[in-house]
Design an enzyme around this catalytic site. Structure first.
Site, PDB file in Angstrom:
ATOM      1  CG  ASP A  38       6.094 -25.017  -4.594  1.00  0.00           C
ATOM      2  OD1 ASP A  38       7.134 -25.519  -4.114  1.00  0.00           O
ATOM      3  OD2 ASP A  38       6.117 -24.077  -5.414  1.00  0.00           O
ATOM      4  CD  GLU A  68      -6.828 -10.601   1.860  1.00  0.00           C
ATOM      5  OE1 GLU A  68      -7.022  -9.671   2.666  1.00  0.00           O
ATOM      6  OE2 GLU A  68      -7.190 -11.781   2.070  1.00  0.00           O
ATOM      7  CD1 TRP A  69      -0.486  -5.040   2.074  1.00  0.00           C
ATOM      8  CD2 TRP A  69       0.507  -5.744   0.197  1.00  0.00           C
ATOM      9  NE1 TRP A  69       0.862  -4.952   2.270  1.00  0.00           N
ATOM     10  CE2 TRP A  69       1.514  -5.378   1.140  1.00  0.00           C
ATOM     11  CE3 TRP A  69       0.907  -6.225  -1.052  1.00  0.00           C
ATOM     12  CZ2 TRP A  69       2.870  -5.469   0.855  1.00  0.00           C
ATOM     13  CZ3 TRP A  69       2.249  -6.315  -1.340  1.00  0.00           C
ATOM     14  CH2 TRP A  69       3.223  -5.937  -0.390  1.00  0.00           C
TER      15      TRP A  69
END
Length: 295
Positions: free
Chosen positions: A203, A100-101
């Protein structure tokens, strides 16, 4: 999407259609920032927007599947937002991840506090072992998550040694540095208090979270495992991008053990070794200084 094979274009279109429930034509495709490893794009089908990540299936086998699995594992903790996975697949040549954006918003004091609290809640998820039941990647380098009972065993054998051996094979680590690592391994047990393994992002530098237009933090590009939670905290300080309110909020929810600031360099040996092996010897003086500090 002429940069993709016809097979991949069809699979992406089918996935978008399943998600939206409509058959729309691709109307927008523009490159966006997504790091140095993958090709990344914003896609638009009608009003719907998606994030597309593409890479070689041969060069980095399983990398995007592992990323999707990490996002799902974070989502399953119900502690922090991650992008919804629309599709992930590999063909003979390509690997593709469609998310999804998430529209970016301002990085406010409130969003930093929210990020700190959500990370603390993520870290509250524990396991009986350090590691994970699947391997993944740290950047473009494979990351082994073979489980271990002790944090020092895991940190030495699944984090430090693989990177040290890679640096030794490439010739960037001298005999002096290798000897310092051997000395560190011998005394590592006494350098950190015992804590239960915490589920970490793995990370967590400033480029691997984002703030949505609603002010909600979201974690992206994970390298997840159960490890010492201070490894995430240390990574946040390695390259910046986090405000003091982030740490204050974290400590309100899940206070760090006394002396945690003195251990930050220890945990950052791993990402620094990764950067050494990916980008070259400019990270070597920092690595050497940390080793001298702890041995």
């Amino acid at each position: 999407m002429m940069f993709l094979t016809e097979q991949s274009r069809g699979l992406i279109t089918d996935a978008v259609k399943r998600y939206t429930g409509r058959l729309e034509e691709l109307q927008l495709l523009r490159p966006v920032h997504g790091g140095s490893i993958n090709k990344c794009y914003q896609m638009g089908y009608g009003e719907a927007r998606f994030f597309l990540k593409v890479n070689s299936a041969r060069q980095y086998p399983g990398m995007l599947r592992a990323e999707a699995k990490g996002l799902r594992t974070i989502a399953d903790t119900h502690t922090t937002k991650v992008p919804l996975i629309i599709e992930v697949f590999e063909t003979q040549e390509e690997q593709v991840l469609v998310l999804e954006w998430i529209e970016s918003g301002p990085n406010t004091s409130s969003s930093q506090e929210s990020l700190g609290r959500s990370l603390a809640n993520l870290h509250s998820h524990t396991s009986d072992h350090f590691g994970l039941e699947y391997d993944n990647y740290m950047g473009s380098l494979p990351q082994s998550n073979t489980m271990a009972v002790s944090w020092s065993d895991f940190f030495i054998n699944q984090r430090l040694k693989p990177q040290v051996e890679l640096g030794q094979r490439s010739g960037v680590l001298s005999k002096e540095i290798l000897s310092l690592f051997d000395s560190l391994y011998q005394g590592l047990d006494g350098l950190s208090p015992a804590e239960k393994p915490a589920f970490i992002h793995g990370d967590l530098w400033g480029g691997n979270y984002m703030i949505s237009s609603e002010g909600e933090p979201a974690l992206i590009d994970p390298a997840v495992c159960y490890s010492n939670r201070e490894a995430d905290i240390a990574m946040t300080m390695l390259f910046g991008g986090f405000q003091s309110l982030f740490y204050e909020a974290y400590n309100e929810v899940f206070p760090l053990e006394p002396g945690w600031k003195e251990r930050l360099d220890l945990w950052n040996l791993y990402p620094l070794l990764v950067h050494l092996n990916l980008f070259g010897v400019s990270y070597l003086p920092q690595i050497k200084a940390i080793l001298i500090k702890y041995v």
